[in-house]
Design an enzyme around this catalytic site. Structure first.
Site, mmCIF file in Angstrom:
data_model
loop_
_atom_site.group_PDB
_atom_site.id
_atom_site.type_symbol
_atom_site.label_atom_id
_atom_site.label_comp_id
_atom_site.label_asym_id
_atom_site.label_seq_id
_atom_site.Cartn_x
_atom_site.Cartn_y
_atom_site.Cartn_z
ATOM 1 N N GLU A 2 25.112 18.634 39.166
ATOM 2 C CA GLU A 2 24.668 17.250 39.007
ATOM 3 C C GLU A 2 24.842 16.571 40.359
ATOM 4 O O GLU A 2 25.942 16.175 40.729
ATOM 5 C CB GLU A 2 25.483 16.531 37.921
ATOM 6 C CG GLU A 2 24.957 15.137 37.572
ATOM 7 C CD GLU A 2 25.688 13.988 38.265
ATOM 8 O OE1 GLU A 2 25.207 12.848 38.177
ATOM 9 O OE2 GLU A 2 26.739 14.233 38.891
ATOM 10 N N ASP A 21 30.097 17.787 37.465
ATOM 11 C CA ASP A 21 29.802 16.375 37.679
ATOM 12 C C ASP A 21 30.081 15.955 39.117
ATOM 13 O O ASP A 21 31.111 16.325 39.700
ATOM 14 C CB ASP A 21 30.667 15.543 36.720
ATOM 15 C CG ASP A 21 30.414 14.064 36.849
ATOM 16 O OD1 ASP A 21 29.282 13.631 36.571
ATOM 17 O OD2 ASP A 21 31.351 13.336 37.241
#
Length: 629
Positions: free
Chosen positions: A323, A281
């Site tokens: 991401e 992330d």
């Protein structure tokens, strides 16, 4: 190369120590391959620190202990993955993503859903953040209080281990988020850091006054201006701590190698629970340097490569998924076998919606021509929409070549998808709208954005078109579960206090039970979308040309048509055609003359004759098996 302090303990010395300790032969073989790379990366990251070598040695020992504890079935999976390193590039790969509580109530409900996942043909299941997090607003679980405890409302870590094993037996890889830019303010590391406990005082970036925060904020951008201005929030004692996102998400300080070691331990723990893919992330934000944007700095890549090297030693079958919702040139920079093997494809997602709004496929066509290629051994994860907002991440220089001014075009797209533009079919909601800058992003389910909620005649076709592109461009297609039955926006989020301030909850609805009940009913939108989309899924699985990532752009000579070829090994290729216009178009025989006239429509299983051209309906798509001349 910068040298680590204590270089008498170099790579040969560490390997000699491992040999003397009679470590497992497989681990030793992995270390011989990957330790030199890890040593070099540590030298670049931590070579100027006295504790650099000490931490490297600790990380290697951590990897050794993790491998020793790795269950036999996961070691067997590692060997299978290493013998077939391109397993994730298969045409049979299809992903699904959901929130555990909203889709199934808890982990036990996910287990009960496995027969349905097999019906869809899923081989990849991403469960949205499911770890312990603060009560109330936790940014949808992206504020992690423990990486080793499941949110008790969902189940236990033992439940997750059992679920991972059952998914594995069903041929489905478990994917979870690894939120490693930050933790919640309730994480034990955060509490120890604020208290000044020895060993933790440097885990986060904490400053006594505004001097350094002000200096950093001269060049960083606001991410969540509705929550707090700038990149810092004030602690109760008056000090300031770095919080890129929400005020309760505190950024870790990776300039401290102790943080690297701690997070490597959390990754390895999850790998040994049966997680096969970690969604990394917010990768762009993990390194800070004064005078920069503190996004996509070189050290961010070095960190990912170093974590990759650790996992290759102790859990070699595990993949990293990047991401990075940044400039397209930066997105691709995170993708390599030595960094993140797979990555979200935010550009294709955003430009699919851009094409549907403008009825012009040229910007998406340009992106497929220029920005689709990836290094060998990697793949895109293609999606129509995610749990997050839609940001218009196209490159202004690309748009300018087509006569499009980036900034006003983004404002038009925002207005179009939140219902402010004349003739819009969309029913989206703005997210983090900044009146000062005019910046905003868009939220909404696929069905609501595509026009089904508005009752637009082209709504269902747009849903299918968008998914047809995600399924055919190459890589792993990812389906937000519920979209296959045309789920609509959940406006009830505004009545739930913990969600009311975050409009992204509008497109994170609870499992639409009625839609699923209607999925076999051709008289309902749910039934029609489900039938058409599952047909595409079936065809994809049976089409070897859809494996891998190779794509050859095709000029259909119609601005509204996105077109490309997916070549196969047998002299055939699949020609993909998608018309984003509101009316039918013709692709003439001359344009198609580079292919033999005999072709097969894969979706309808009907032969077609290219010698008379091809008609594409409004919002229509065709997958044609052709033989290039």
């Amino acid at each position: 190369m910068t040298q680590l302090q204590g270089t008498s303990h170099d790579v040969p010395a560490i390997l000699a120590d491992l040999t003397a300790d009679q470590v497992d032969r497989e681990f030793l073989a992995n270390a011989e391959v990957h330790l030199p790379r890890l040593h070099d990366l540590f030298a670049q990251l931590y070579g100027d620190r006295a504790d650099g070598f000490e931490r490297l040695a600790s990380v290697v020992d951590l990897a050794r202990r993790s491998w020793a504890a790795r269950p036999a079935d996961l070691r067997a999976l590692d060997r299978a993955r290493e013998s077939e390193p391109e397993w994730f590039e298969s045409e049979r790969m299809v992903g699904g993503v959901c929130y555990v509580d909203r889709y199934a109530g808890g982990l036990s409900g996910i287990r009960d859903s496995i027969p349905y996942f097999r019906e869809l043909g899923l081989t990849y299941l991403h469960l949205m953040p499911l770890f312990e997090s603060p009560e109330g607003n936790s940014d949808g679980g992206y504020a992690v209080s423990s990486y080793r405890r499941v949110n008790p409302k969902l189940g236990t870590m033992a439940d997750l281990v059992e679920l991972a094993a059952e998914l594995r037996r069903a041929g489905i890889s478990l994917v979870v988020d690894f939120i490693f830019n930050h933790t919640s303010n309730e994480h034990r590391w955060a509490q120890k850091a604020v208290a000044g406990e020895r060993g933790y005082e440097d885990f986060y970036l904490i400053f006594p006054d505004r001097e350094m925060p002000d200096a950093y904020e001269r060049t960083t951008r606001e991410i969540f201006p509705d929550d707090h201005p700038g990149s810092f929030v004030q602690l109760d004692d008056g000090r300031w701590i770095w919080a890129t996102f929400y005020h309760f998400q505190w950024d870790l300080n990776y300039a401290n190698p102790a943080v690297f070691e701690a997070m490597a331990g959390e990754m390895l723990y999850l790998a040994n629970q049966g997680v096969e893919i970690l969604r990394m992330d917010a990768v762009a934000f993990i390194w800070k340097r004064l005078g920069t944007t503190c996004e996509s700095l070189p050290e961010a890549h070095l960190l990912l490569q170093a974590f990759n090297a650790v996992l290759r030693m102790a859990a070699p079958g595990l993949l990293f998924k990047s991401e990075a919702i940044v400039h397209p040139d930066e997105v691709v920079s995170y993708i390599s076998p030595d960094e993140c093997q797979i990555s979200y494809n935010p550009l294709q997602m955003a430009l699919t919606w851009e094409a549907l709004a403008t009825r012009d496929g040229r910007l998406l066509q340009q992106a497929l021509e220029r920005r689709h290629a990836l290094p060998a051994g990697t793949a895109w994860v293609n999606y129509v929409r995610s749990h997050d907002d839609i940001g218009w991440t196209f490159a202004d220089e690309d748009a300018a070549e087509l006569g499009i001014d980036g900034s006003p075009h983004r404002r038009f797209l925002n207005d179009f998808y939140v219902g402010r533009a004349e003739g819009t079919f969309a029913r989206g909601v703005p997210f983090q709208e900044n009146p000062r800058t005019g910046d905003a992003r868009v939220t909404g389910t696929t069905a609501s954005l595509a026009g089904i909620e508005a009752g637009d005649a082209g709504g269902e076709d747009r849903v299918i078109l968008a998914h047809a592109l995600a399924l055919s461009t190459g890589g792993i297609p990812l389906l937000y579960l519920g979209d296959e039955v045309a789920q609509l926006n959940d406006y009830g989020y505004s009545d739930r206090p913990e969600e009311a301030g975050d409009s992204r909850w509008v497109h994170r609805p609870f499992r639409p039970a009625q839609n699923y009940a209607d999925r076999r009913d051709a008289d309902t939108p749910a039934g029609r979308v489900f039938a058409r989309l599952t047909r595409l899924l079936d065809v994809r699985r049976a089409t070897p040309e859809f494996s891998g990532n190779e794509l050859i752009a095709f000029d259909a000579h119609v601005p509204s048509v996105v077109a490309f070829l997916r070549p196969g090994d047998n002299g055939f290729a699949v020609l993909v055609l998608a018309n984003v216009a509101d009316s039918a178009v013709e692709i003439d025989a001359l344009t198609l003359s580079g292919m033999a006239p005999e072709a097969l429509d894969l979706v309808s299983s009907a032969p077609i004759w290219l010698g008379v051209g091809v008609t594409l309906a409004a919002h229509g798509t065709r997958w044609l098996r052709v033989r290039p001349r």
